[in-house]
Design a protein around this motif. Structure first.
Motif, PDB file in Angstrom:
ATOM      1  N   ARG A  79       0.858  -1.195   0.000  1.00  0.00           N
ATOM      2  CA  ARG A  79       0.000   0.000   0.000  1.00  0.00           C
ATOM      3  C   ARG A  79       0.888   1.237   0.000  1.00  0.00           C
ATOM      4  O   ARG A  79       1.767   1.387   0.853  1.00  0.00           O
ATOM      5  N   GLU A  84      -1.508  -0.785   7.558  1.00  0.00           N
ATOM      6  CA  GLU A  84      -2.108   0.545   7.467  1.00  0.00           C
ATOM      7  C   GLU A  84      -1.651   1.414   8.625  1.00  0.00           C
ATOM      8  O   GLU A  84      -1.268   0.931   9.688  1.00  0.00           O
ATOM      9  N   TYR A 104       4.346  -0.933   3.275  1.00  0.00           N
ATOM     10  CA  TYR A 104       3.518   0.263   3.431  1.00  0.00           C
ATOM     11  C   TYR A 104       4.390   1.491   3.230  1.00  0.00           C
ATOM     12  O   TYR A 104       5.548   1.538   3.682  1.00  0.00           O
TER      13      TYR A 104
END
Length: 269
Positions: free
Chosen positions: A149, A170, A261
């Motif tokens: 991500r 996240e 991430y």
């Protein structure tokens, strides 16, 4: 371009998507601004580069682009264009609150030795297609799942809470990720599949790395609650990244999952 070269290029991009700050290329989204007083349009650059926020290597593919409005609805990008070294797009922001702009890469990659030649072959694909890329007589097959991500945040007017995703890695902020100020401390939480990511190395790097002899990275580690704190040394754009490996795979034959991430954050004077 031959199929073998295409496979190698795809594999290289897969590795780049999982890259940390210690590796050569970084993936990033760079918004024209992260704070707007009223409804407006934000322009975003997306690239894979040698220097942070300088498009000098390759454009980022936007197959996994996800734009989430403050009310949780999904938005589409406007004016998307692929340039030689970066991709650009606009986001029309009509709602007040905080927007999440992310590129999510999921799938798998495999390597094996060709039975006839003994040469190593590689392929990248989805969980459903990766098995079709591997010959039935392949030797020393290794399959890995990947979840990456890359994101940034933009606020119109007053910040609004971000709804947790619960999948992959996240970032969760005790305040707003667009309300960061030079000299102040911000506490973040990294979650992995909805749970605190404990003992993870986190790197925070200021942009304009092409003008520094040393990167000047801030090295941090998450605690038992998945938390870490940053005291911002100067105003500007920063790149935050973390990665990990585990065996929690959902792809058949995959023994390893690689999760990465990265976020672009703006710090105000």
């Amino acid at each position: 371009m031959t199929r073998t070269i295409r496979r190698a290029a795809g594999f290289a991009f897969a590795l780049a998507a999982l890259a940390g700050a210690a590796q050569a290329h970084n993936l990033w989204l760079l918004p024209s601004s992260t704070v707007f007083s009223k409804a407006d349009t934000v322009s975003v650059d997306a690239a894979v580069s040698n220097d942070l926020f300088v498009a000098n290597h390759a454009p980022m593919r936007l197959d996994g682009l996800q734009i989430t409005a403050p009310d949780g609805s999904a938005l589409k990008a406007d004016n998307e264009a692929g340039l030689k070294q970066r991709t650009v797009f606009d986001v029309n922001m009509t709602q007040p609150g905080t927007y999440r702009i992310a590129v999510v890469n999921t799938g798998a990659f495999a390597s094996w030795k060709d039975k006839a030649t003994g040469q190593t072959q590689r392929a990248r694909g989805s969980a459903e297609t990766i098995a079709k890329e591997i010959p039935a007589d392949a030797l020393e097959v290794a399959v890995s799942q990947m979840m990456g991500r890359v994101e940034t945040f933009v606020t119109v007017g007053k910040p609004s809470p971000l709804k947790p995703i619960g999948q992959g890695m996240e970032l969760i902020s005790t305040g707003s990720p667009t309300d960061l100020v030079k000299g102040e401390k911000t506490t973040f939480t990294l979650n992995l599949d909805g749970q605190p990511a404990r003992g993870l190395d986190v790197t925070v790097t200021a942009g304009n790395t092409q003008y520094r002899d040393k990167l000047g990275e801030i090295k941090l580690k998450t605690d038992d609650k998945g938390q870490f704190s940053v005291t911002w040394p100067a105003a500007g754009m920063y790149w935050l990244d973390a990665s990990t490996r585990d065996s929690k795979t959902t792809v058949p034959k995959a023994k390893e999952r690689r999760v990465s991430y990265a976020a672009t954050l703006e710090v105000m004077p």
